[in-house]
Design a protein around this motif. Structure first.
Motif, mmCIF file in Angstrom:
data_model
loop_
_atom_site.group_PDB
_atom_site.id
_atom_site.type_symbol
_atom_site.label_atom_id
_atom_site.label_comp_id
_atom_site.label_asym_id
_atom_site.label_seq_id
_atom_site.Cartn_x
_atom_site.Cartn_y
_atom_site.Cartn_z
ATOM 1 N N THR A 1 0.821 -1.203 0.000
ATOM 2 C CA THR A 1 0.000 0.000 0.000
ATOM 3 C C THR A 1 0.857 1.256 0.000
ATOM 4 O O THR A 1 0.593 2.213 -0.728
ATOM 5 C CB THR A 1 -0.935 0.008 1.226
ATOM 6 O OG1 THR A 1 -1.715 -1.185 1.216
ATOM 7 C CG2 THR A 1 -1.850 1.210 1.218
ATOM 8 N N GLU A 2 1.909 1.262 0.820
ATOM 9 C CA GLU A 2 2.805 2.416 0.864
ATOM 10 C C GLU A 2 3.554 2.588 -0.453
ATOM 11 O O GLU A 2 3.791 3.709 -0.895
ATOM 12 C CB GLU A 2 3.796 2.269 2.022
ATOM 13 C CG GLU A 2 3.124 2.349 3.377
ATOM 14 C CD GLU A 2 4.009 1.905 4.523
ATOM 15 O OE1 GLU A 2 3.672 2.246 5.672
ATOM 16 O OE2 GLU A 2 5.014 1.208 4.281
ATOM 17 N N LEU A 3 3.907 1.472 -1.093
ATOM 18 C CA LEU A 3 4.569 1.540 -2.393
ATOM 19 C C LEU A 3 3.626 2.128 -3.439
ATOM 20 O O LEU A 3 4.018 2.975 -4.239
ATOM 21 C CB LEU A 3 5.056 0.163 -2.832
ATOM 22 C CG LEU A 3 5.745 0.076 -4.188
ATOM 23 C CD1 LEU A 3 6.956 0.997 -4.256
ATOM 24 C CD2 LEU A 3 6.147 -1.361 -4.480
ATOM 25 N N ILE A 4 2.377 1.715 -3.421
ATOM 26 C CA ILE A 4 1.378 2.253 -4.353
ATOM 27 C C ILE A 4 1.210 3.750 -4.131
ATOM 28 O O ILE A 4 1.171 4.531 -5.086
ATOM 29 C CB ILE A 4 0.042 1.495 -4.217
ATOM 30 C CG1 ILE A 4 0.190 0.071 -4.770
ATOM 31 C CG2 ILE A 4 -1.094 2.237 -4.915
ATOM 32 C CD1 ILE A 4 -0.972 -0.843 -4.457
ATOM 33 N N ILE B 1 -0.134 10.264 -10.703
ATOM 34 C CA ILE B 1 -1.295 9.506 -11.167
ATOM 35 C C ILE B 1 -2.142 9.115 -9.964
ATOM 36 O O ILE B 1 -1.730 9.313 -8.813
ATOM 37 C CB ILE B 1 -0.870 8.247 -11.958
ATOM 38 C CG1 ILE B 1 0.026 7.330 -11.101
ATOM 39 C CG2 ILE B 1 -0.149 8.635 -13.241
ATOM 40 C CD1 ILE B 1 0.420 6.032 -11.775
ATOM 41 N N THR B 2 -3.305 8.547 -10.233
ATOM 42 C CA THR B 2 -4.179 8.126 -9.146
ATOM 43 C C THR B 2 -3.625 6.862 -8.496
ATOM 44 O O THR B 2 -2.835 6.129 -9.102
ATOM 45 C CB THR B 2 -5.604 7.841 -9.646
ATOM 46 O OG1 THR B 2 -5.556 6.725 -10.549
ATOM 47 C CG2 THR B 2 -6.208 9.061 -10.331
ATOM 48 N N LYS B 3 -4.083 6.612 -7.280
ATOM 49 C CA LYS B 3 -3.666 5.396 -6.583
ATOM 50 C C LYS B 3 -4.176 4.160 -7.315
ATOM 51 O O LYS B 3 -3.493 3.129 -7.352
ATOM 52 C CB LYS B 3 -4.178 5.405 -5.144
ATOM 53 C CG LYS B 3 -3.462 6.396 -4.262
ATOM 54 C CD LYS B 3 -3.989 6.345 -2.845
ATOM 55 C CE LYS B 3 -3.342 7.420 -1.998
ATOM 56 N NZ LYS B 3 -3.825 7.415 -0.623
ATOM 57 N N ALA B 4 -5.362 4.253 -7.914
ATOM 58 C CA ALA B 4 -5.915 3.122 -8.658
ATOM 59 C C ALA B 4 -5.028 2.786 -9.857
ATOM 60 O O ALA B 4 -4.768 1.608 -10.138
ATOM 61 C CB ALA B 4 -7.334 3.435 -9.122
ATOM 62 N N ALA B 5 -4.559 3.803 -10.568
ATOM 63 C CA ALA B 5 -3.682 3.568 -11.721
ATOM 64 C C ALA B 5 -2.339 3.002 -11.261
ATOM 65 O O ALA B 5 -1.790 2.099 -11.910
ATOM 66 C CB ALA B 5 -3.471 4.862 -12.490
ATOM 67 N N ALA B 6 -1.818 3.498 -10.164
ATOM 68 C CA ALA B 6 -0.552 2.985 -9.636
ATOM 69 C C ALA B 6 -0.704 1.533 -9.197
ATOM 70 O O ALA B 6 0.189 0.709 -9.427
ATOM 71 C CB ALA B 6 -0.083 3.842 -8.471
ATOM 72 N N LYS B 7 -1.852 1.212 -8.593
ATOM 73 C CA LYS B 7 -2.109 -0.164 -8.166
ATOM 74 C C LYS B 7 -2.166 -1.096 -9.366
ATOM 75 O O LYS B 7 -1.581 -2.179 -9.353
ATOM 76 C CB LYS B 7 -3.416 -0.242 -7.376
ATOM 77 C CG LYS B 7 -3.726 -1.607 -6.833
ATOM 78 C CD LYS B 7 -4.989 -1.614 -6.006
ATOM 79 C CE LYS B 7 -5.264 -3.026 -5.498
ATOM 80 N NZ LYS B 7 -6.482 -3.088 -4.696
ATOM 81 N N LYS B 8 -2.845 -0.664 -10.432
ATOM 82 C CA LYS B 8 -2.913 -1.477 -11.651
ATOM 83 C C LYS B 8 -1.526 -1.688 -12.246
ATOM 84 O O LYS B 8 -1.186 -2.785 -12.688
ATOM 85 C CB LYS B 8 -3.811 -0.816 -12.700
ATOM 86 C CG LYS B 8 -5.277 -1.041 -12.502
ATOM 87 C CD LYS B 8 -6.056 -0.440 -13.662
ATOM 88 C CE LYS B 8 -7.536 -0.606 -13.459
ATOM 89 N NZ LYS B 8 -8.317 -0.020 -14.557
#
Length: 144
Positions: free
Chosen positions: A58-61, A70-77
Motif C-alpha cells: 500500500t505504501e509503495l502504491i 497519477i491516481t492510486k488506482a492507476a498505480a495499483k494497476k
C-alpha cells in the motif's frame, strides 16, 4: 467507556510501577499515554535510528502515485501488472532482468535430507523451485 475514561484508565494502569515491571514497558511506550502524537514522533525516530522501517504494498502504491502524478488506482494497476508479468515469466522458467536494478531467476533445489529441530529425527525435504534475486550494480551501490 468513553475516550476520556479509556485514556485515564490506561494512564493509571501504565503509571503503576509493578505493572510496568511485569509488562516490560519502556519509556517510549509510556509516552503514548501522555501524548499520542509525541509517541508517534518518538517511535519514528527510534525506527529511523535502527533502520526498522519497511515499505508494504500500500505504501509503495501511494509513493508510486505521488511520484508519477497519477491516481492510486492507476498505480495499483501498474504495480499488479508488473508483479503479474514477473511471476508469469518466472513460472515459464525465464529470467527477468532490469538493468541497474536487478534480476530475478528460478533455480531448482534438489531433494535433500534434513533434521527436525524439535525431535532431531532425519526427514526428507522435497525438491522445489526457488526464486532468486540478484541486485544490480546501481541498486547495490545506492544502498552502500
Amino acid at each position: 467507556m468513553g475516550c476520556k475514561n479509556r485514556k485515564k484508565s490506561l494512564t493509571l494502569l501504565t503509571n503503576n510501577p509493578s505493572y510496568q515491571q511485569k509488562q516490560g514497558f519502556t519509556p517510549i511506550l509510556l509516552a503514548l499515554t501522555a501524548n499520542p502524537y509525541k509517541f508517534v514522533e518518538r517511535l519514528n525516530a527510534f525506527l529511523t535510528t535502527f533502520n526498522l522501517f519497511t515499505m508494504n504494498k500500500t505504501e509503495l502504491i501511494d509513493a508510486m502515485a505521488s511520484d508519477a502524478g497519477i491516481t492510486k488506482a492507476a498505480a495499483k494497476k501498474a504495480l499488479e501488472s508488473f508483479l503479474g508479468n514477473v511471476e508469469g515469466s518466472l513460472k515459464k522458467g525465464n529470467r527477468v532482468s532490469l538493468v541497474g536494478f536487478g534480476s530475478w531467476s528460478v533455480s531448482k533445489r534438489n531433494a535433500r535430507e534434513g533434521r527436525n529441530p524439535s525431535t532431531g529425527k532425519t526427514i526428507q525435504i522435497a525438491a522445489k523451485n526457488v526464486v532468486k534475486f540478484k541486485a544490480g550494480s546501481d541498486l547495490a551501490s545506492s544502498v552502500n
